[in-house]
Motif scaffolding. Structure first.
Motif, PDB file in Angstrom:
ATOM      1  N   ILE A 109       0.837  -1.195   0.000  1.00 40.00           N
ATOM      2  CA  ILE A 109       0.000   0.000   0.000  1.00 40.00           C
ATOM      3  C   ILE A 109       0.873   1.246   0.000  1.00 40.00           C
ATOM      4  O   ILE A 109       1.877   1.321   0.717  1.00 40.00           O
ATOM      5  N   ASP A 110       0.504   2.227  -0.805  1.00 37.80           N
ATOM      6  CA  ASP A 110       1.197   3.512  -0.802  1.00 37.80           C
ATOM      7  C   ASP A 110       0.647   4.341   0.354  1.00 37.80           C
ATOM      8  O   ASP A 110      -0.489   4.824   0.307  1.00 37.80           O
ATOM      9  N   VAL A 111       1.446   4.480   1.408  1.00 38.32           N
ATOM     10  CA  VAL A 111       0.969   5.133   2.624  1.00 38.32           C
ATOM     11  C   VAL A 111       0.631   6.600   2.361  1.00 38.32           C
ATOM     12  O   VAL A 111      -0.379   7.118   2.862  1.00 38.32           O
ATOM     13  N   GLY A 112       1.459   7.275   1.571  1.00 43.05           N
ATOM     14  CA  GLY A 112       1.213   8.686   1.301  1.00 43.05           C
ATOM     15  C   GLY A 112      -0.115   8.919   0.618  1.00 43.05           C
ATOM     16  O   GLY A 112      -0.876   9.831   0.984  1.00 43.05           O
ATOM     17  N   ALA A 113      -0.425   8.090  -0.398  1.00 47.51           N
ATOM     18  CA  ALA A 113      -1.697   8.241  -1.107  1.00 47.51           C
ATOM     19  C   ALA A 113      -2.865   7.937  -0.183  1.00 47.51           C
ATOM     20  O   ALA A 113      -3.920   8.593  -0.243  1.00 47.51           O
ATOM     21  N   THR A 114      -2.694   6.928   0.685  1.00 50.61           N
ATOM     22  CA  THR A 114      -3.756   6.573   1.624  1.00 50.61           C
ATOM     23  C   THR A 114      -4.022   7.706   2.597  1.00 50.61           C
ATOM     24  O   THR A 114      -5.177   8.086   2.835  1.00 50.61           O
ATOM     25  N   MET A 115      -2.972   8.281   3.155  1.00 53.70           N
ATOM     26  CA  MET A 115      -3.164   9.382   4.097  1.00 53.70           C
ATOM     27  C   MET A 115      -3.722  10.610   3.395  1.00 53.70           C
ATOM     28  O   MET A 115      -4.466  11.394   3.995  1.00 53.70           O
ATOM     29  N   TRP A 116      -3.376  10.792   2.116  1.00 52.16           N
ATOM     30  CA  TRP A 116      -3.960  11.912   1.365  1.00 52.16           C
ATOM     31  C   TRP A 116      -5.476  11.731   1.284  1.00 52.16           C
ATOM     32  O   TRP A 116      -6.238  12.671   1.497  1.00 52.16           O
ATOM     33  N   ASP A 117      -5.921  10.505   0.989  1.00 53.93           N
ATOM     34  CA  ASP A 117      -7.360  10.230   0.970  1.00 53.93           C
ATOM     35  C   ASP A 117      -7.974  10.476   2.346  1.00 53.93           C
ATOM     36  O   ASP A 117      -9.057  11.062   2.450  1.00 53.93           O
ATOM     37  N   PHE A 118      -7.293  10.026   3.392  1.00 54.75           N
ATOM     38  CA  PHE A 118      -7.824  10.209   4.742  1.00 54.75           C
ATOM     39  C   PHE A 118      -8.032  11.695   5.042  1.00 54.75           C
ATOM     40  O   PHE A 118      -9.077  12.089   5.561  1.00 54.75           O
ATOM     41  N   HIS A 119      -7.028  12.511   4.732  1.00 54.37           N
ATOM     42  CA  HIS A 119      -7.141  13.914   5.126  1.00 54.37           C
ATOM     43  C   HIS A 119      -8.166  14.659   4.285  1.00 54.37           C
ATOM     44  O   HIS A 119      -8.705  15.674   4.707  1.00 54.37           O
ATOM     45  N   ARG A 120      -8.474  14.139   3.085  1.00 61.88           N
ATOM     46  CA  ARG A 120      -9.495  14.778   2.258  1.00 61.88           C
ATOM     47  C   ARG A 120     -10.902  14.334   2.635  1.00 61.88           C
ATOM     48  O   ARG A 120     -11.878  14.935   2.165  1.00 61.88           O
ATOM     49  N   THR A 121     -11.044  13.273   3.435  1.00 66.52           N
ATOM     50  CA  THR A 121     -12.376  12.754   3.728  1.00 66.52           C
ATOM     51  C   THR A 121     -12.740  12.841   5.206  1.00 66.52           C
ATOM     52  O   THR A 121     -13.693  12.202   5.652  1.00 66.52           O
ATOM     53  N   VAL A 205     -13.477  15.163  21.169  1.00 69.19           N
ATOM     54  CA  VAL A 205     -13.099  14.765  19.814  1.00 69.19           C
ATOM     55  C   VAL A 205     -13.053  13.242  19.721  1.00 69.19           C
ATOM     56  O   VAL A 205     -13.537  12.645  18.752  1.00 69.19           O
ATOM     57  N   ALA A 206     -12.492  12.591  20.734  1.00 70.27           N
ATOM     58  CA  ALA A 206     -12.420  11.124  20.735  1.00 70.27           C
ATOM     59  C   ALA A 206     -13.810  10.510  20.741  1.00 70.27           C
ATOM     60  O   ALA A 206     -14.090   9.554  20.007  1.00 70.27           O
ATOM     61  N   ASP A 207     -14.711  11.048  21.566  1.00 65.64           N
ATOM     62  CA  ASP A 207     -16.038  10.465  21.708  1.00 65.64           C
ATOM     63  C   ASP A 207     -16.895  10.633  20.451  1.00 65.64           C
ATOM     64  O   ASP A 207     -17.861   9.885  20.261  1.00 65.64           O
ATOM     65  N   SER A 208     -16.556  11.604  19.617  1.00 67.91           N
ATOM     66  CA  SER A 208     -17.347  11.841  18.402  1.00 67.91           C
ATOM     67  C   SER A 208     -16.684  11.245  17.165  1.00 67.91           C
ATOM     68  O   SER A 208     -17.038  11.588  16.037  1.00 67.91           O
ATOM     69  N   ALA A 209     -15.730  10.333  17.354  1.00 65.32           N
ATOM     70  CA  ALA A 209     -14.924   9.821  16.239  1.00 65.32           C
ATOM     71  C   ALA A 209     -15.776   9.205  15.137  1.00 65.32           C
ATOM     72  O   ALA A 209     -15.454   9.329  13.951  1.00 65.32           O
ATOM     73  N   LYS A 210     -16.860   8.510  15.488  1.00 67.27           N
ATOM     74  CA  LYS A 210     -17.672   7.853  14.456  1.00 67.27           C
ATOM     75  C   LYS A 210     -18.282   8.856  13.476  1.00 67.27           C
ATOM     76  O   LYS A 210     -18.678   8.490  12.373  1.00 67.27           O
ATOM     77  N   HIS A 211     -18.350  10.126  13.888  1.00 64.78           N
ATOM     78  CA  HIS A 211     -18.939  11.155  13.028  1.00 64.78           C
ATOM     79  C   HIS A 211     -17.906  11.805  12.107  1.00 64.78           C
ATOM     80  O   HIS A 211     -18.228  12.197  10.993  1.00 64.78           O
ATOM     81  N   TRP A 212     -16.654  11.943  12.569  1.00 66.14           N
ATOM     82  CA  TRP A 212     -15.652  12.649  11.762  1.00 66.14           C
ATOM     83  C   TRP A 212     -14.620  11.735  11.113  1.00 66.14           C
ATOM     84  O   TRP A 212     -13.900  12.154  10.197  1.00 66.14           O
ATOM     85  N   PHE A 213     -14.507  10.484  11.570  1.00 67.93           N
ATOM     86  CA  PHE A 213     -13.428   9.613  11.114  1.00 67.93           C
ATOM     87  C   PHE A 213     -13.456   9.479   9.587  1.00 67.93           C
ATOM     88  O   PHE A 213     -14.530   9.363   8.986  1.00 67.93           O
ATOM     89  N   PRO A 214     -12.286   9.497   8.922  1.00 70.19           N
ATOM     90  CA  PRO A 214     -12.252   9.409   7.456  1.00 70.19           C
ATOM     91  C   PRO A 214     -12.967   8.176   6.934  1.00 70.19           C
ATOM     92  O   PRO A 214     -12.799   7.072   7.462  1.00 70.19           O
ATOM     93  N   MET A 215     -13.768   8.377   5.895  1.00 70.69           N
ATOM     94  CA  MET A 215     -14.484   7.272   5.262  1.00 70.69           C
ATOM     95  C   MET A 215     -14.692   7.610   3.797  1.00 70.69           C
ATOM     96  O   MET A 215     -14.897   8.788   3.445  1.00 70.69           O
ATOM     97  N   SER A 216     -14.618   6.603   2.941  1.00 73.67           N
ATOM     98  CA  SER A 216     -14.849   6.809   1.518  1.00 73.67           C
ATOM     99  C   SER A 216     -16.183   7.515   1.294  1.00 73.67           C
ATOM    100  O   SER A 216     -17.200   7.128   1.879  1.00 73.67           O
ATOM    101  N   PRO A 217     -16.209   8.544   0.458  1.00 72.30           N
ATOM    102  CA  PRO A 217     -17.487   9.202   0.157  1.00 72.30           C
ATOM    103  C   PRO A 217     -18.526   8.242  -0.406  1.00 72.30           C
ATOM    104  O   PRO A 217     -19.718   8.421  -0.198  1.00 72.30           O
ATOM    105  N   ILE A 218     -18.071   7.209  -1.122  1.00 74.46           N
ATOM    106  CA  ILE A 218     -18.991   6.214  -1.671  1.00 74.46           C
ATOM    107  C   ILE A 218     -19.672   5.456  -0.542  1.00 74.46           C
ATOM    108  O   ILE A 218     -20.895   5.262  -0.542  1.00 74.46           O
TER     109      ILE A 218
END
Length: 238
Positions: A109-121, A205-218
Motif C-alpha cells: 500500500i502507498d501510505v502517502g496516497a492513503t493518508m492523502w485520501d484520509f485527510h481529504r475525507t 473529539v475522541a467520543d465523536s470519532a464515528k462522526h468525523w473519522f475518514p471514510m470513503s465518500p462512496i
C-alpha cells in the motif's frame, strides 16, 4: 495522421475518460486537488511527464480548466463536463469496493496516497470550531508511520513531519484496519472496543470519532441511501 473521430458517443467518451490516469486525476480533483503538488501527493505512482500530459489532454478535452502558467502556481478546476463525470467515478469506486481484490498486503500500500485520501475525507462539520490537530501512528508498518493532520473549517493540511502544533487527538492503530474502516469493510466502533485503534487526547473529539473519522465518500453516500448515479462526491475544503 490524425485518427478520424467516431460518430459513436460511447467511443468518444472512452477516448476522453478511458485512461486510468485521467480517471485518477478526476478522482483527486473531486476530492479537492487543484494544484500539481496535490496530484503528485494523491497519485504518487504517476510520473511527471505522464501527469503533465494528462492535464494538458484533459484541458484540451474540456474536462478541466487551467488558471495560471508554469512557474505561477497554476491551478486546475473542473468544468461542467468534468463535474458531470463525477457519477462515473463514483460508480467505478463502488464497483471496485465490491469486486476489486481487497486482501492487499500492507507493504504493497502507498501510505502517502492513503493518508492523502484520509485527510481529504475527514468530516470537518463534526469537529469543533477552530483548529484540530491529529497525530497518527500506524503501528503495523516501519516506515512513514507518523503523520499529522491539521484541520479547521476552511483548510486541511497533511504533514509527514511534526508541524509543531499542540495535538488534540493521537490516533494509534494498524494502517490495514484504518483502510478497512475507510472502505466500509470494518466498523470503527468495533476497532475502538477491541482497542485495535486507540484514541488519546481531547475527550469530546475522541467520543465523536464515528462522526468525523475518514471514510470513503462512496461508503458514506451508500449508508445515507444516496443514488450514486446522481451524487456529487464532494470534497473537504482546501
Amino acid at each position: 495522421m490524425t485518427e478520424p473521430a467516431s460518430h459513436c458517443p460511447a467511443n468518444k467518451a472512452a477516448d476522453m475518460l478511458g485512461d486510468k490516469w485521467v480517471l485518477l486525476v478526476l478522482r483527486a480533483m473531486i476530492l479537492g486537488a487543484t494544484r500539481y503538488s496535490d496530484f503528485t501527493a494523491a497519485i504518487p505512482r504517476i510520473s511527471p511527464s505522464v501527469l503533465s500530459g494528462r492535464l494538458k489532454q484533459m484541458c484540451e478535452n474540456g474536462l478541466i480548466l487551467k488558471r495560471g502558467e508554469a512557474g505561477q502556481q497554476a491551478t486546475y478546476r473542473l468544468t461542467p463536463s468534468g463535474r458531470d463525470a463525477q457519477p462515473i467515478v463514483a460508480m467505478l469506486s463502488e464497483w471496485g469496493l465490491k469486486w476489486a481484490k481487497r486482501n492487499t498486503q500492507v507493504d504493497q500500500i502507498d501510505v502517502g496516497a492513503t493518508m492523502w485520501d484520509f485527510h481529504r475525507t475527514l468530516q470537518l462539520s463534526e469537529l469543533p470550531d477552530g483548529e484540530t490537530v491529529f497525530a497518527f501512528t500506524l503501528n503495523d508498518i516501519d516506515r512513514h508511520n507518523r503523520w499529522w493532520i491539521v484541520a479547521s473549517q476552511g483548510t486541511v493540511d497533511l504533514c509527514d513531519s511534526d508541524p509543531g502544533k499542540p495535538v488534540d487527538l493521537y490516533v494509534n492503530g494498524p494502517l490495514c484496519t484504518m483502510i478497512e474502516i475507510w472502505r466500509g469493510e470494518s466498523e470503527l466502533e468495533s476497532a475502538l472496543r477491541s482497542e485495535e485503534i486507540l484514541l488519546t487526547g481531547e475527550p469530546m473529539v475522541a467520543d465523536s470519532a464515528k462522526h468525523w473519522f475518514p471514510m470513503s465518500p462512496i461508503v458514506r453516500a451508500k449508508a445515507a441511501g444516496m443514488d450514486l448515479t446522481a451524487m456529487s462526491l464532494g470534497a473537504t475544503p482546501s
